[in-house]
Design a protein around this motif. Structure first.
Motif, PDB file in Angstrom:
ATOM      1  N   ALA A 278       0.840  -1.211   0.000  1.00  0.00           N
ATOM      2  CA  ALA A 278       0.000   0.000   0.000  1.00  0.00           C
ATOM      3  C   ALA A 278       0.868   1.251   0.000  1.00  0.00           C
ATOM      4  N   VAL A 279       2.014   1.172   0.649  1.00  0.00           N
ATOM      5  CA  VAL A 279       2.943   2.307   0.644  1.00  0.00           C
ATOM      6  C   VAL A 279       3.599   2.427  -0.727  1.00  0.00           C
ATOM      7  N   LEU A 280       3.995   1.287  -1.277  1.00  0.00           N
ATOM      8  CA  LEU A 280       4.680   1.282  -2.574  1.00  0.00           C
ATOM      9  C   LEU A 280       3.853   1.945  -3.678  1.00  0.00           C
ATOM     10  N   ARG A 286       9.449   5.847 -10.200  1.00  0.00           N
ATOM     11  CA  ARG A 286       9.105   5.438 -11.555  1.00  0.00           C
ATOM     12  C   ARG A 286       9.375   3.959 -11.791  1.00  0.00           C
ATOM     13  N   ILE A 287       9.858   3.239 -10.762  1.00  0.00           N
ATOM     14  CA  ILE A 287      10.118   1.802 -10.929  1.00  0.00           C
ATOM     15  C   ILE A 287       8.836   1.130 -11.438  1.00  0.00           C
ATOM     16  N   ASN A 288       8.991   0.351 -12.507  1.00  0.00           N
ATOM     17  CA  ASN A 288       7.768  -0.125 -13.162  1.00  0.00           C
ATOM     18  C   ASN A 288       7.559  -1.640 -13.154  1.00  0.00           C
ATOM     19  N   PHE A 289       8.515  -2.403 -12.639  1.00  0.00           N
ATOM     20  CA  PHE A 289       8.355  -3.838 -12.415  1.00  0.00           C
ATOM     21  C   PHE A 289       8.139  -4.659 -13.683  1.00  0.00           C
ATOM     22  N   GLY A 290       8.557  -4.155 -14.844  1.00  0.00           N
ATOM     23  CA  GLY A 290       8.484  -4.934 -16.087  1.00  0.00           C
ATOM     24  C   GLY A 290       7.107  -5.503 -16.346  1.00  0.00           C
ATOM     25  N   PHE A 291       7.066  -6.773 -16.745  1.00  0.00           N
ATOM     26  CA  PHE A 291       5.774  -7.376 -17.082  1.00  0.00           C
ATOM     27  C   PHE A 291       4.917  -7.600 -15.846  1.00  0.00           C
ATOM     28  N   LEU A 292       5.542  -7.562 -14.653  1.00  0.00           N
ATOM     29  CA  LEU A 292       4.787  -7.769 -13.409  1.00  0.00           C
ATOM     30  C   LEU A 292       3.674  -6.742 -13.252  1.00  0.00           C
ATOM     31  N   LYS A 293       3.840  -5.587 -13.944  1.00  0.00           N
ATOM     32  CA  LYS A 293       2.836  -4.531 -13.772  1.00  0.00           C
ATOM     33  C   LYS A 293       1.466  -4.922 -14.312  1.00  0.00           C
ATOM     34  N   TYR A 294       1.443  -5.981 -15.128  1.00  0.00           N
ATOM     35  CA  TYR A 294       0.142  -6.461 -15.610  1.00  0.00           C
ATOM     36  C   TYR A 294      -0.495  -7.431 -14.622  1.00  0.00           C
ATOM     37  N   ILE A 295       0.320  -7.928 -13.689  1.00  0.00           N
ATOM     38  CA  ILE A 295      -0.173  -8.932 -12.742  1.00  0.00           C
ATOM     39  C   ILE A 295      -0.497  -8.306 -11.396  1.00  0.00           C
ATOM     40  N   ILE A 296       0.340  -7.342 -11.022  1.00  0.00           N
ATOM     41  CA  ILE A 296       0.155  -6.778  -9.692  1.00  0.00           C
ATOM     42  C   ILE A 296       0.176  -5.240  -9.780  1.00  0.00           C
ATOM     43  N   ALA A 297      -0.610  -4.595  -8.929  1.00  0.00           N
ATOM     44  CA  ALA A 297      -0.700  -3.127  -8.990  1.00  0.00           C
ATOM     45  C   ALA A 297       0.646  -2.487  -8.665  1.00  0.00           C
ATOM     46  N   THR A 298       1.040  -1.515  -9.487  1.00  0.00           N
ATOM     47  CA  THR A 298       2.320  -0.820  -9.328  1.00  0.00           C
ATOM     48  C   THR A 298       2.058   0.668  -9.065  1.00  0.00           C
ATOM     49  N   PRO A 299       3.104   1.439  -8.765  1.00  0.00           N
ATOM     50  CA  PRO A 299       2.892   2.883  -8.570  1.00  0.00           C
ATOM     51  C   PRO A 299       2.207   3.529  -9.788  1.00  0.00           C
ATOM     52  N   GLN A 300       2.669   3.193 -10.990  1.00  0.00           N
ATOM     53  CA  GLN A 300       2.067   3.794 -12.192  1.00  0.00           C
ATOM     54  C   GLN A 300       0.560   3.520 -12.236  1.00  0.00           C
ATOM     55  N   GLY A 335       0.464   2.153 -21.678  1.00  0.00           N
ATOM     56  CA  GLY A 335       1.897   1.993 -21.934  1.00  0.00           C
ATOM     57  C   GLY A 335       2.753   2.463 -20.776  1.00  0.00           C
ATOM     58  N   ASN A 336       3.701   3.356 -21.107  1.00  0.00           N
ATOM     59  CA  ASN A 336       4.566   3.876 -20.054  1.00  0.00           C
ATOM     60  C   ASN A 336       4.164   5.291 -19.630  1.00  0.00           C
ATOM     61  N   GLN A 337       2.961   5.688 -20.020  1.00  0.00           N
ATOM     62  CA  GLN A 337       2.506   7.033 -19.656  1.00  0.00           C
ATOM     63  C   GLN A 337       2.099   7.115 -18.185  1.00  0.00           C
ATOM     64  N   TRP A 338       2.320   8.273 -17.613  1.00  0.00           N
ATOM     65  CA  TRP A 338       1.895   8.535 -16.234  1.00  0.00           C
ATOM     66  C   TRP A 338       0.935   9.721 -16.251  1.00  0.00           C
ATOM     67  N   PRO A 339       0.085   9.839 -15.252  1.00  0.00           N
ATOM     68  CA  PRO A 339      -0.789  11.022 -15.206  1.00  0.00           C
ATOM     69  C   PRO A 339       0.048  12.284 -15.029  1.00  0.00           C
ATOM     70  N   GLU A 340      -0.434  13.379 -15.599  1.00  0.00           N
ATOM     71  CA  GLU A 340       0.345  14.623 -15.481  1.00  0.00           C
ATOM     72  C   GLU A 340       0.332  15.180 -14.066  1.00  0.00           C
ATOM     73  N   GLY A 341      -0.812  15.023 -13.430  1.00  0.00           N
ATOM     74  CA  GLY A 341      -0.888  15.506 -12.052  1.00  0.00           C
ATOM     75  C   GLY A 341      -1.813  14.626 -11.240  1.00  0.00           C
ATOM     76  N   THR A 342      -1.662  14.644  -9.933  1.00  0.00           N
ATOM     77  CA  THR A 342      -2.590  13.916  -9.073  1.00  0.00           C
ATOM     78  C   THR A 342      -3.263  14.915  -8.151  1.00  0.00           C
ATOM     79  N   GLY A 343      -4.412  14.518  -7.633  1.00  0.00           N
ATOM     80  CA  GLY A 343      -5.154  15.420  -6.754  1.00  0.00           C
ATOM     81  C   GLY A 343      -6.585  15.516  -7.238  1.00  0.00           C
ATOM     82  N   LEU A 344      -7.288  16.558  -6.795  1.00  0.00           N
ATOM     83  CA  LEU A 344      -8.694  16.696  -7.158  1.00  0.00           C
ATOM     84  C   LEU A 344      -8.958  18.027  -7.821  1.00  0.00           C
ATOM     85  N   HIS A 345      -9.878  17.977  -8.747  1.00  0.00           N
ATOM     86  CA  HIS A 345     -10.274  19.162  -9.475  1.00  0.00           C
ATOM     87  C   HIS A 345     -11.289  19.936  -8.647  1.00  0.00           C
ATOM     88  N   GLU A 346     -11.067  21.208  -8.500  1.00  0.00           N
ATOM     89  CA  GLU A 346     -12.070  22.081  -7.872  1.00  0.00           C
ATOM     90  C   GLU A 346     -12.565  21.564  -6.525  1.00  0.00           C
TER      91      GLU A 346
END
Ligand SMILES: [Zn+2]
Ligand SMILES: [Zn+2]
Length: 378
Positions: A278-280, A286-300, A335-346
Protein backbone atom coordinates in the motif's frame (compact mmCIF):
# COMPACT_ATOMS: atom_id res chain seq x y z
CA UNK A 1 11.97 24.16 5.52
CA UNK A 2 13.79 23.64 2.25
CA UNK A 3 11.84 24.48 -0.87
CA UNK A 4 13.70 22.40 -3.44
CA UNK A 5 14.76 18.80 -3.52
CA UNK A 6 17.65 17.80 -1.31
CA UNK A 7 20.98 17.01 -2.94
CA UNK A 8 23.66 14.56 -1.92
CA UNK A 9 26.80 15.94 -0.34
CA UNK A 10 25.30 19.03 1.31
CA UNK A 11 25.02 17.49 4.75
CA UNK A 12 21.30 18.15 4.95
CA UNK A 13 20.16 14.62 4.15
CA UNK A 14 22.50 13.15 6.76
CA UNK A 15 21.29 15.79 9.20
CA UNK A 16 17.65 14.86 8.67
CA UNK A 17 18.47 11.15 8.88
CA UNK A 18 20.22 11.77 12.18
CA UNK A 19 17.25 13.69 13.59
CA UNK A 20 14.80 11.05 12.32
CA UNK A 21 16.73 8.15 13.85
CA UNK A 22 17.34 9.96 17.13
CA UNK A 23 13.63 10.72 17.47
CA UNK A 24 12.74 7.07 16.82
CA UNK A 25 15.26 6.01 19.48
CA UNK A 26 13.96 8.58 21.93
CA UNK A 27 10.37 7.28 21.69
CA UNK A 28 11.55 3.65 21.61
CA UNK A 29 12.99 4.06 25.11
CA UNK A 30 9.44 4.66 26.37
CA UNK A 31 8.29 1.39 24.76
CA UNK A 32 10.81 -0.39 26.99
CA UNK A 33 9.83 1.61 30.06
CA UNK A 34 6.05 1.27 29.69
CA UNK A 35 5.48 -1.80 27.48
CA UNK A 36 2.04 -2.49 29.00
CA UNK A 37 0.66 0.74 27.62
CA UNK A 38 2.83 1.47 24.61
CA UNK A 39 3.34 -1.87 22.86
CA UNK A 40 0.88 -4.26 21.24
CA UNK A 41 0.53 -7.85 22.53
CA UNK A 42 0.24 -9.28 18.99
CA UNK A 43 3.44 -7.57 18.02
CA UNK A 44 5.33 -8.55 21.17
CA UNK A 45 4.91 -12.16 20.09
CA UNK A 46 6.75 -11.42 16.85
CA UNK A 47 9.88 -9.80 18.27
CA UNK A 48 12.03 -10.39 21.34
CA UNK A 49 13.12 -7.77 23.84
CA UNK A 50 16.71 -8.63 23.04
CA UNK A 51 16.40 -8.04 19.30
CA UNK A 52 14.70 -4.72 19.96
CA UNK A 53 17.50 -3.69 22.34
CA UNK A 54 20.03 -4.43 19.62
CA UNK A 55 17.98 -2.44 17.12
CA UNK A 56 17.73 0.50 19.52
CA UNK A 57 21.48 0.49 20.15
CA UNK A 58 22.18 0.31 16.41
CA UNK A 59 19.73 3.16 15.72
CA UNK A 60 21.36 5.43 18.31
CA UNK A 61 24.83 4.70 16.93
CA UNK A 62 23.62 5.27 13.34
CA UNK A 63 22.08 8.56 14.40
CA UNK A 64 25.43 9.65 15.89
CA UNK A 65 27.18 8.61 12.70
CA UNK A 66 24.85 10.65 10.48
CA UNK A 67 25.12 13.65 12.81
CA UNK A 68 28.89 13.45 12.43
CA UNK A 69 28.58 13.16 8.66
CA UNK A 70 26.28 16.17 8.52
CA UNK A 71 28.67 18.09 10.74
CA UNK A 72 31.52 17.46 8.30
CA UNK A 73 29.54 18.10 5.10
CA UNK A 74 27.36 21.03 5.96
CA UNK A 75 28.21 24.63 6.68
CA UNK A 76 25.05 24.76 8.74
CA UNK A 77 25.68 22.80 11.91
CA UNK A 78 22.17 22.99 13.34
CA UNK A 79 20.89 19.69 11.86
CA UNK A 80 23.83 17.75 13.29
CA UNK A 81 23.41 19.56 16.57
CA UNK A 82 19.69 18.76 16.89
CA UNK A 83 20.43 15.07 16.15
CA UNK A 84 23.21 15.03 18.71
CA UNK A 85 21.11 16.66 21.41
CA UNK A 86 18.19 14.23 20.95
CA UNK A 87 20.65 11.30 20.95
CA UNK A 88 22.27 12.50 24.14
CA UNK A 89 18.90 12.91 25.85
CA UNK A 90 17.93 9.41 24.64
CA UNK A 91 21.06 7.92 26.21
CA UNK A 92 20.48 9.96 29.34
CA UNK A 93 16.96 8.53 29.81
CA UNK A 94 18.32 5.00 29.33
CA UNK A 95 18.83 4.40 25.60
CA UNK A 96 21.70 1.97 26.19
CA UNK A 97 20.43 0.48 29.44
CA UNK A 98 16.77 -0.42 28.88
CA UNK A 99 15.84 -4.08 28.74
CA UNK A 100 12.88 -6.10 27.58
CA UNK A 101 10.84 -7.73 30.34
CA UNK A 102 7.74 -9.88 30.67
CA UNK A 103 4.56 -7.88 30.34
CA UNK A 104 1.09 -8.33 31.75
CA UNK A 105 -1.68 -7.81 29.28
CA UNK A 106 -3.74 -4.68 29.82
CA UNK A 107 -7.15 -3.71 28.52
CA UNK A 108 -5.91 -1.00 26.27
CA UNK A 109 -2.60 -0.01 24.73
CA UNK A 110 -1.12 2.22 22.08
CA UNK A 111 0.81 0.73 19.17
CA UNK A 112 3.92 2.87 19.63
CA UNK A 113 6.15 -0.13 18.88
CA UNK A 114 4.26 -0.74 15.61
CA UNK A 115 4.45 2.95 14.74
CA UNK A 116 8.22 3.22 15.29
CA UNK A 117 9.11 -0.07 13.61
CA UNK A 118 6.89 0.49 10.58
CA UNK A 119 8.07 4.08 10.21
CA UNK A 120 11.70 2.93 10.34
CA UNK A 121 11.12 0.05 7.90
CA UNK A 122 9.14 2.12 5.40
CA UNK A 123 11.66 4.96 5.52
CA UNK A 124 14.57 2.55 5.04
CA UNK A 125 12.86 0.95 2.03
CA UNK A 126 11.20 3.92 0.34
CA UNK A 127 13.24 7.04 1.03
CA UNK A 128 16.29 5.67 -0.90
CA UNK A 129 14.00 4.40 -3.70
CA UNK A 130 12.35 7.81 -4.03
CA UNK A 131 15.72 9.55 -4.03
CA UNK A 132 17.36 7.32 -6.62
CA UNK A 133 14.38 6.46 -8.88
CA UNK A 134 11.92 9.33 -8.45
CA UNK A 135 8.88 9.72 -10.67
CA UNK A 136 8.58 13.41 -10.05
CA UNK A 137 12.16 14.52 -9.56
CA UNK A 138 11.18 18.06 -8.55
CA UNK A 139 9.01 16.96 -5.66
CA UNK A 140 10.51 17.36 -2.22
CA UNK A 141 9.79 15.17 0.81
CA UNK A 142 9.01 18.32 2.70
CA UNK A 143 6.12 19.50 0.54
CA UNK A 144 3.47 21.62 2.22
CA UNK A 145 1.37 18.73 3.50
CA UNK A 146 3.94 16.20 4.65
CA UNK A 147 3.21 16.96 8.29
CA UNK A 148 -0.49 16.26 7.82
CA UNK A 149 0.31 12.96 6.09
CA UNK A 150 2.64 12.05 8.95
CA UNK A 151 -0.14 12.73 11.47
CA UNK A 152 -2.40 10.32 9.53
CA UNK A 153 0.37 7.72 9.65
CA UNK A 154 0.93 8.24 13.38
CA UNK A 155 -2.76 8.08 14.30
CA UNK A 156 -3.54 4.92 12.31
CA UNK A 157 -0.55 3.16 13.91
CA UNK A 158 -0.90 4.38 17.48
CA UNK A 159 -4.56 3.39 17.65
CA UNK A 160 -4.05 0.02 16.02
CA UNK A 161 -5.97 -1.73 18.82
CA UNK A 162 -9.01 0.45 18.23
CA UNK A 163 -8.87 0.19 14.43
CA UNK A 164 -8.34 -3.58 14.65
CA UNK A 165 -11.29 -4.06 17.00
CA UNK A 166 -13.80 -2.00 15.04
CA UNK A 167 -12.89 -3.47 11.63
CA UNK A 168 -13.64 -6.95 12.97
CA UNK A 169 -17.09 -6.06 14.27
CA UNK A 170 -19.17 -6.16 11.06
CA UNK A 171 -17.76 -9.57 10.06
CA UNK A 172 -18.43 -10.99 13.53
CA UNK A 173 -21.89 -9.44 13.67
CA UNK A 174 -23.06 -10.76 10.31
CA UNK A 175 -21.21 -14.07 10.08
CA UNK A 176 -20.29 -14.92 13.67
CA UNK A 177 -23.39 -17.08 14.16
CA UNK A 178 -22.56 -19.40 11.27
CA UNK A 179 -20.75 -22.67 11.85
CA UNK A 180 -17.68 -22.05 9.75
CA UNK A 181 -15.12 -24.40 11.25
CA UNK A 182 -15.53 -26.99 8.45
CA UNK A 183 -14.82 -24.33 5.84
CA UNK A 184 -11.85 -23.02 7.86
CA UNK A 185 -10.36 -26.48 8.01
CA UNK A 186 -10.77 -26.97 4.27
CA UNK A 187 -9.16 -23.60 3.50
CA UNK A 188 -6.28 -24.21 5.89
CA UNK A 189 -5.55 -27.57 4.26
CA UNK A 190 -5.02 -25.97 0.86
CA UNK A 191 -1.42 -25.70 -0.37
CA UNK A 192 0.09 -22.50 1.05
CA UNK A 193 0.52 -20.69 -2.29
CA UNK A 194 -3.07 -21.44 -3.35
CA UNK A 195 -4.41 -20.34 0.02
CA UNK A 196 -2.37 -17.14 -0.13
CA UNK A 197 -3.42 -16.25 -3.69
CA UNK A 198 -7.03 -16.98 -2.79
CA UNK A 199 -6.77 -14.71 0.26
CA UNK A 200 -5.28 -11.93 -1.86
CA UNK A 201 -7.91 -12.33 -4.55
CA UNK A 202 -10.98 -12.52 -2.36
CA UNK A 203 -9.97 -9.59 -0.12
CA UNK A 204 -9.10 -7.51 -3.17
CA UNK A 205 -12.48 -8.27 -4.69
CA UNK A 206 -14.27 -7.05 -1.55
CA UNK A 207 -11.93 -4.10 -1.32
CA UNK A 208 -12.60 -3.27 -5.00
CA UNK A 209 -16.34 -2.93 -4.47
CA UNK A 210 -16.00 -1.03 -1.20
CA UNK A 211 -13.61 1.35 -2.95
CA UNK A 212 -15.88 1.77 -5.96
CA UNK A 213 -18.82 2.34 -3.66
CA UNK A 214 -16.91 5.23 -2.08
CA UNK A 215 -16.43 6.73 -5.52
CA UNK A 216 -20.03 6.44 -6.62
CA UNK A 217 -22.01 7.80 -3.67
CA UNK A 218 -21.99 11.49 -3.00
CA UNK A 219 -21.85 11.33 0.74
CA UNK A 220 -19.23 8.57 0.87
CA UNK A 221 -17.14 10.26 -1.80
CA UNK A 222 -16.66 13.21 0.55
CA UNK A 223 -14.76 10.92 2.91
CA UNK A 224 -12.76 9.01 0.32
CA UNK A 225 -11.89 12.17 -1.60
CA UNK A 226 -9.66 13.12 1.35
CA UNK A 227 -7.39 10.29 0.20
CA UNK A 228 -7.50 11.69 -3.33
CA UNK A 229 -6.69 15.23 -2.25
CA UNK A 230 -2.95 14.64 -2.24
CA UNK A 231 -1.07 16.47 -4.96
CA UNK A 232 2.25 15.04 -3.88
CA UNK A 233 2.20 11.29 -4.20
CA UNK A 234 4.85 9.72 -2.01
CA UNK A 235 5.38 6.96 0.53
CA UNK A 236 3.51 8.87 3.23
CA UNK A 237 0.65 10.07 1.01
CA UNK A 238 -1.27 6.77 1.08
CA UNK A 239 -1.74 7.24 4.82
CA UNK A 240 -4.04 10.17 4.19
CA UNK A 241 -7.25 8.24 4.56
CA UNK A 242 -10.33 9.36 6.46
CA UNK A 243 -11.36 7.34 9.48
CA UNK A 244 -14.74 6.43 7.92
CA UNK A 245 -12.93 5.23 4.80
CA UNK A 246 -10.51 3.08 6.82
CA UNK A 247 -13.35 1.59 8.84
CA UNK A 248 -15.58 0.64 5.91
CA UNK A 249 -12.88 -0.53 3.49
CA UNK A 250 -10.97 -2.57 6.06
CA UNK A 251 -14.16 -4.06 7.48
CA UNK A 252 -15.12 -5.18 3.99
CA UNK A 253 -11.71 -6.73 3.37
CA UNK A 254 -11.90 -8.44 6.76
CA UNK A 255 -15.18 -10.20 5.96
CA UNK A 256 -13.65 -12.83 3.62
CA UNK A 257 -10.66 -13.23 5.96
CA UNK A 258 -13.09 -13.99 8.76
CA UNK A 259 -15.46 -16.20 6.82
CA UNK A 260 -12.77 -18.34 5.18
CA UNK A 261 -10.61 -18.47 8.30
CA UNK A 262 -7.21 -18.48 6.63
CA UNK A 263 -4.26 -19.98 8.47
CA UNK A 264 -2.13 -17.74 10.67
CA UNK A 265 0.81 -17.77 8.26
CA UNK A 266 -1.44 -16.73 5.36
CA UNK A 267 -3.10 -14.03 7.45
CA UNK A 268 0.24 -12.62 8.62
CA UNK A 269 1.75 -12.75 5.13
CA UNK A 270 -1.29 -10.84 3.88
CA UNK A 271 -0.91 -8.15 6.57
CA UNK A 272 2.83 -7.68 5.92
CA UNK A 273 2.34 -7.64 2.15
CA UNK A 274 -0.45 -5.06 2.37
CA UNK A 275 1.53 -2.85 4.77
CA UNK A 276 4.42 -2.61 2.29
CA UNK A 277 2.48 -2.73 -0.98
CA UNK A 278 0.00 0.00 0.00
CA UNK A 279 2.94 2.31 0.64
CA UNK A 280 4.68 1.28 -2.57
CA UNK A 281 1.77 2.08 -4.91
CA UNK A 282 1.63 5.67 -3.62
CA UNK A 283 5.39 6.18 -3.65
CA UNK A 284 7.03 8.79 -5.82
CA UNK A 285 8.98 6.28 -7.89
CA UNK A 286 9.10 5.44 -11.56
CA UNK A 287 10.12 1.80 -10.93
CA UNK A 288 7.77 -0.12 -13.16
CA UNK A 289 8.35 -3.84 -12.42
CA UNK A 290 8.48 -4.93 -16.09
CA UNK A 291 5.77 -7.38 -17.08
CA UNK A 292 4.79 -7.77 -13.41
CA UNK A 293 2.84 -4.53 -13.77
CA UNK A 294 0.14 -6.46 -15.61
CA UNK A 295 -0.17 -8.93 -12.74
CA UNK A 296 0.15 -6.78 -9.69
CA UNK A 297 -0.70 -3.13 -8.99
CA UNK A 298 2.32 -0.82 -9.33
CA UNK A 299 2.89 2.88 -8.57
CA UNK A 300 2.07 3.79 -12.19
CA UNK A 301 -1.21 1.87 -11.94
CA UNK A 302 -2.34 3.48 -8.72
CA UNK A 303 -1.11 6.96 -9.66
CA UNK A 304 -3.62 6.78 -12.53
CA UNK A 305 -6.30 6.14 -9.94
CA UNK A 306 -5.22 9.41 -8.33
CA UNK A 307 -5.12 11.31 -11.65
CA UNK A 308 -6.22 14.91 -11.30
CA UNK A 309 -7.87 15.10 -14.72
CA UNK A 310 -11.60 14.24 -14.34
CA UNK A 311 -11.53 12.42 -17.69
CA UNK A 312 -9.60 9.64 -15.98
CA UNK A 313 -11.62 9.47 -12.77
CA UNK A 314 -13.01 6.08 -11.85
CA UNK A 315 -10.14 3.86 -12.99
CA UNK A 316 -8.02 1.23 -11.27
CA UNK A 317 -9.94 0.56 -8.06
CA UNK A 318 -8.17 -2.72 -7.28
CA UNK A 319 -5.37 -2.61 -4.75
CA UNK A 320 -3.53 -5.80 -5.65
CA UNK A 321 -4.75 -7.36 -8.89
CA UNK A 322 -5.30 -5.20 -12.02
CA UNK A 323 -7.27 -8.03 -13.66
CA UNK A 324 -10.14 -7.30 -11.27
CA UNK A 325 -10.43 -3.88 -12.93
CA UNK A 326 -10.20 -5.60 -16.31
CA UNK A 327 -13.16 -7.82 -15.44
CA UNK A 328 -15.32 -4.89 -14.34
CA UNK A 329 -14.25 -2.49 -17.09
CA UNK A 330 -12.33 0.04 -15.00
CA UNK A 331 -8.78 -0.84 -16.06
CA UNK A 332 -6.50 1.91 -17.39
CA UNK A 333 -2.76 1.58 -17.95
CA UNK A 334 -1.57 3.34 -21.12
CA UNK A 335 1.90 1.99 -21.93
CA UNK A 336 4.57 3.88 -20.05
CA UNK A 337 2.51 7.03 -19.66
CA UNK A 338 1.90 8.53 -16.23
CA UNK A 339 -0.79 11.02 -15.21
CA UNK A 340 0.34 14.62 -15.48
CA UNK A 341 -0.89 15.51 -12.05
CA UNK A 342 -2.59 13.92 -9.07
CA UNK A 343 -5.15 15.42 -6.75
CA UNK A 344 -8.69 16.70 -7.16
CA UNK A 345 -10.27 19.16 -9.47
CA UNK A 346 -12.07 22.08 -7.87
CA UNK A 347 -12.06 20.74 -4.37
CA UNK A 348 -11.59 22.58 -1.12
CA UNK A 349 -10.21 20.95 2.01
CA UNK A 350 -9.27 22.57 5.27
CA UNK A 351 -5.62 21.99 6.21
CA UNK A 352 -4.63 19.65 9.00
CA UNK A 353 -5.70 16.26 10.28
CA UNK A 354 -8.46 17.19 12.72
CA UNK A 355 -10.21 19.62 10.40
CA UNK A 356 -10.09 17.09 7.56
CA UNK A 357 -11.59 14.49 9.89
CA UNK A 358 -14.61 16.60 10.81
CA UNK A 359 -15.20 18.49 7.58
CA UNK A 360 -16.73 15.77 5.32
CA UNK A 361 -19.43 14.92 7.88
CA UNK A 362 -21.12 18.26 7.43
CA UNK A 363 -19.71 19.84 4.30
CA UNK A 364 -18.78 18.81 0.82
CA UNK A 365 -15.31 19.70 -0.44
CA UNK A 366 -16.84 20.22 -3.90
CA UNK A 367 -18.87 23.11 -5.27
CA UNK A 368 -21.25 20.61 -6.78
CA UNK A 369 -21.78 17.16 -5.39
CA UNK A 370 -22.55 15.83 -8.81
CA UNK A 371 -19.29 16.63 -10.47
CA UNK A 372 -17.61 13.31 -9.89
CA UNK A 373 -20.51 11.15 -10.97
CA UNK A 374 -21.48 13.34 -13.88
CA UNK A 375 -18.14 12.78 -15.43
CA UNK A 376 -17.58 9.16 -14.67
CA UNK A 377 -21.17 7.99 -15.15
CA UNK A 378 -21.04 5.61 -12.22
ZN1 LIG B 1 -10.14 6.02 -4.76
ZN1 LIG C 1 -4.47 5.71 -3.14
Amino acid sequence: MPQGRLKFGEGKISGYVSIFLSLLSFFAVFCFKFPEWLTSPEFREVYTGESMMMLLTATIIASFFFALLSFMLSKQKKWALIGLVICTVTIFIGGFRVQGRSVEKTNWHLGLDWLLLDLLLMAVIFVPIEMVFPKNSKQTKFHEEWRTDLVYFVVSHLFIQFFGAITQQPAKLFFGWMGLSGLHQWVQNLPFVIELLFAFFITDLFQYWAHRFFHSHHYLWRFHSVHHSTKNMDWLAGSRTHFVDIFVTRSMAFIPLYVFGFSEITFNTYIVFMAIHAVLIHANTRINFGFLKYIIATPQYHHWHHCEDPRYYGKNFATIFPFIDKIFGTYYLPGNQWPEGTGLHEAYYPKGYLKQMIYPFTKSPFDSDLKMEDRTKR
